[in-house]
Structure formats: C-alpha cells, structure tokens
Write a protein that holds these residues in place. Structure first.
Motif, PDB file in Angstrom:
ATOM      1  N   GLU A 199     -35.911  17.344 -25.768  1.00 56.49           N
ATOM      2  CA  GLU A 199     -36.140  18.275 -26.948  1.00 56.49           C
ATOM      3  C   GLU A 199     -35.630  19.888 -26.854  1.00 56.49           C
ATOM      4  O   GLU A 199     -35.464  20.363 -27.895  1.00 56.49           O
ATOM      5  CB  GLU A 199     -37.707  18.131 -27.237  1.00 56.49           C
ATOM      6  CG  GLU A 199     -38.332  16.702 -27.246  1.00 56.49           C
ATOM      7  CD  GLU A 199     -38.757  16.119 -25.644  1.00 56.49           C
ATOM      8  OE1 GLU A 199     -38.741  17.152 -24.914  1.00 56.49           O
ATOM      9  OE2 GLU A 199     -38.727  15.030 -25.569  1.00 56.49           O
ATOM     10  N   GLU A 200     -36.029  20.426 -25.743  1.00 52.79           N
ATOM     11  CA  GLU A 200     -35.729  21.748 -25.465  1.00 52.79           C
ATOM     12  C   GLU A 200     -34.215  22.077 -25.780  1.00 52.79           C
ATOM     13  O   GLU A 200     -33.646  23.026 -26.430  1.00 52.79           O
ATOM     14  CB  GLU A 200     -36.152  22.336 -24.106  1.00 52.79           C
ATOM     15  CG  GLU A 200     -35.786  23.674 -23.954  1.00 52.79           C
ATOM     16  CD  GLU A 200     -36.405  24.257 -22.494  1.00 52.79           C
ATOM     17  OE1 GLU A 200     -35.949  25.280 -22.305  1.00 52.79           O
ATOM     18  OE2 GLU A 200     -37.105  23.463 -21.854  1.00 52.79           O
ATOM     19  N   LEU A 201     -33.391  21.085 -25.024  1.00 47.85           N
ATOM     20  CA  LEU A 201     -32.031  21.190 -25.144  1.00 47.85           C
ATOM     21  C   LEU A 201     -31.512  20.872 -26.595  1.00 47.85           C
ATOM     22  O   LEU A 201     -30.397  21.770 -27.063  1.00 47.85           O
ATOM     23  CB  LEU A 201     -31.245  20.120 -24.250  1.00 47.85           C
ATOM     24  CG  LEU A 201     -29.728  19.916 -24.531  1.00 47.85           C
ATOM     25  CD1 LEU A 201     -28.811  21.176 -24.297  1.00 47.85           C
ATOM     26  CD2 LEU A 201     -29.322  18.801 -23.601  1.00 47.85           C
ATOM     27  N   GLU A 202     -32.151  20.318 -27.437  1.00 50.39           N
ATOM     28  CA  GLU A 202     -31.864  19.644 -28.833  1.00 50.39           C
ATOM     29  C   GLU A 202     -32.076  20.799 -29.673  1.00 50.39           C
ATOM     30  O   GLU A 202     -31.379  21.234 -30.581  1.00 50.39           O
ATOM     31  CB  GLU A 202     -32.350  18.485 -29.506  1.00 50.39           C
ATOM     32  CG  GLU A 202     -31.849  17.937 -30.788  1.00 50.39           C
ATOM     33  CD  GLU A 202     -30.224  18.092 -30.638  1.00 50.39           C
ATOM     34  OE1 GLU A 202     -29.638  18.476 -31.792  1.00 50.39           O
ATOM     35  OE2 GLU A 202     -29.676  17.547 -29.690  1.00 50.39           O
ATOM     36  N   ALA A 203     -33.387  21.476 -29.227  1.00 51.73           N
ATOM     37  CA  ALA A 203     -33.531  22.883 -30.119  1.00 51.73           C
ATOM     38  C   ALA A 203     -32.591  23.927 -30.087  1.00 51.73           C
ATOM     39  O   ALA A 203     -32.324  24.691 -31.122  1.00 51.73           O
ATOM     40  CB  ALA A 203     -34.991  23.089 -29.638  1.00 51.73           C
ATOM     41  N   ILE A 204     -32.155  24.084 -28.643  1.00 53.33           N
ATOM     42  CA  ILE A 204     -31.308  25.198 -28.444  1.00 53.33           C
ATOM     43  C   ILE A 204     -29.977  25.109 -29.022  1.00 53.33           C
ATOM     44  O   ILE A 204     -29.447  25.732 -29.833  1.00 53.33           O
ATOM     45  CB  ILE A 204     -30.918  25.479 -26.924  1.00 53.33           C
ATOM     46  CG1 ILE A 204     -32.058  25.757 -26.285  1.00 53.33           C
ATOM     47  CG2 ILE A 204     -29.787  26.242 -26.891  1.00 53.33           C
ATOM     48  CD1 ILE A 204     -32.189  25.903 -24.615  1.00 53.33           C
ATOM     49  N   LEU A 205     -29.442  23.899 -29.003  1.00 51.53           N
ATOM     50  CA  LEU A 205     -28.165  23.467 -29.641  1.00 51.53           C
ATOM     51  C   LEU A 205     -28.203  23.441 -31.255  1.00 51.53           C
ATOM     52  O   LEU A 205     -27.427  23.918 -32.083  1.00 51.53           O
ATOM     53  CB  LEU A 205     -27.581  22.167 -29.332  1.00 51.53           C
ATOM     54  CG  LEU A 205     -27.232  22.007 -27.880  1.00 51.53           C
ATOM     55  CD1 LEU A 205     -26.915  20.673 -27.286  1.00 51.53           C
ATOM     56  CD2 LEU A 205     -26.164  22.969 -27.408  1.00 51.53           C
ATOM     57  N   GLN A 206     -29.474  23.090 -31.855  1.00 53.72           N
ATOM     58  CA  GLN A 206     -29.596  23.026 -33.170  1.00 53.72           C
ATOM     59  C   GLN A 206     -29.751  24.470 -33.914  1.00 53.72           C
ATOM     60  O   GLN A 206     -29.088  24.890 -34.544  1.00 53.72           O
ATOM     61  CB  GLN A 206     -30.872  22.398 -33.676  1.00 53.72           C
ATOM     62  CG  GLN A 206     -31.177  22.237 -35.086  1.00 53.72           C
ATOM     63  CD  GLN A 206     -29.867  21.355 -35.942  1.00 53.72           C
ATOM     64  OE1 GLN A 206     -29.521  20.404 -35.494  1.00 53.72           O
ATOM     65  NE2 GLN A 206     -29.354  22.024 -36.900  1.00 53.72           N
ATOM     66  N   ASN A 207     -30.491  25.310 -32.924  1.00 53.39           N
ATOM     67  CA  ASN A 207     -30.580  26.810 -33.368  1.00 53.39           C
ATOM     68  C   ASN A 207     -29.014  27.309 -33.515  1.00 53.39           C
ATOM     69  O   ASN A 207     -28.578  28.291 -34.327  1.00 53.39           O
ATOM     70  CB  ASN A 207     -31.427  27.360 -32.532  1.00 53.39           C
ATOM     71  CG  ASN A 207     -32.873  27.429 -32.665  1.00 53.39           C
ATOM     72  OD1 ASN A 207     -33.419  26.893 -33.695  1.00 53.39           O
ATOM     73  ND2 ASN A 207     -33.691  27.646 -31.594  1.00 53.39           N
ATOM     74  N   LEU A 208     -28.267  26.865 -32.594  1.00 50.15           N
ATOM     75  CA  LEU A 208     -26.861  27.588 -32.360  1.00 50.15           C
ATOM     76  C   LEU A 208     -25.967  27.117 -33.570  1.00 50.15           C
ATOM     77  O   LEU A 208     -25.265  27.535 -34.071  1.00 50.15           O
ATOM     78  CB  LEU A 208     -26.387  27.152 -31.004  1.00 50.15           C
ATOM     79  CG  LEU A 208     -26.703  28.021 -29.884  1.00 50.15           C
ATOM     80  CD1 LEU A 208     -26.251  27.235 -28.295  1.00 50.15           C
ATOM     81  CD2 LEU A 208     -26.002  29.498 -29.909  1.00 50.15           C
ATOM     82  N   ARG A 209     -26.217  25.665 -33.966  1.00 46.84           N
ATOM     83  CA  ARG A 209     -25.540  25.224 -34.886  1.00 46.84           C
ATOM     84  C   ARG A 209     -25.779  25.865 -36.429  1.00 46.84           C
ATOM     85  O   ARG A 209     -24.966  25.858 -37.399  1.00 46.84           O
ATOM     86  CB  ARG A 209     -25.790  23.740 -35.264  1.00 46.84           C
ATOM     87  CG  ARG A 209     -25.147  22.734 -34.239  1.00 46.84           C
ATOM     88  CD  ARG A 209     -25.492  21.346 -34.431  1.00 46.84           C
ATOM     89  NE  ARG A 209     -25.119  20.735 -33.214  1.00 46.84           N
ATOM     90  CZ  ARG A 209     -26.126  19.953 -32.606  1.00 46.84           C
ATOM     91  NH1 ARG A 209     -27.343  20.283 -32.812  1.00 46.84           N
ATOM     92  NH2 ARG A 209     -25.714  19.282 -31.518  1.00 46.84           N
TER      93      ARG A 209
END
Length: 77
Positions: free
Chosen positions: A65-75
């Motif tokens: 979930e932490e990884l997906e949150a980081i990538l979504q914030n970058l997107r």
C-alpha cells in the motif's frame, strides 16, 4: 510559477518532494542514509520511469500500500 508536491515524508530526514518548474520536474530525495539527492526530469514519463526503477516492489514486501501510494502521488504531479 513553481508547484511543490510532497510525495512522502516519514520524518524530517526521509522524504521526497517534487517541484514543477514549467516543463522541468525536479525530485529532491532526502534520506538519513544518503543525504539529499536531486534528480531533474524533462517529462512526466521520464519521472515515472525513474520512480518505477527507484521504488521496486521487492523493497516494499508487506508494505504494498505504501509503494502504491508513492507511485500514485508521483502520477498526480
């Protein structure tokens, strides 16, 4: 006009900020292990290519979930 985005911040020594300067995107990564690293990108696809190599799934096992949150914030930049 400079737009600043906080991608993640775990404490005052571990964070990733992204600044958008027109067409240029600057990622400032601060870590207690490496100090401050600055990466400059000329496009969002270039930023995401770096992010997908920098934030590999195997480093986030059990914290997907932490990884997906980081990538979504970058997107969203």
């Amino acid at each position: 006009m400079i737009k600043k985005h906080l991608i993640y911040k775990t404490d005052k020594y571990n964070m990733l900020n992204v600044e958008v300067h027109g067409k240029t995107i600057i990622a400032r990564e601060i870590s207690d292990q490496w100090g401050e690293e600055c990466h400059t990108f000329l496009s969002r696809p270039e930023l995401m290519h770096w992010a997908e190599n920098r934030f590999r799934p195997e480093k986030f096992e059990g914290r997907e979930e932490e990884l997906e949150a980081i990538l979504q914030n970058l997107r969203d930049v």
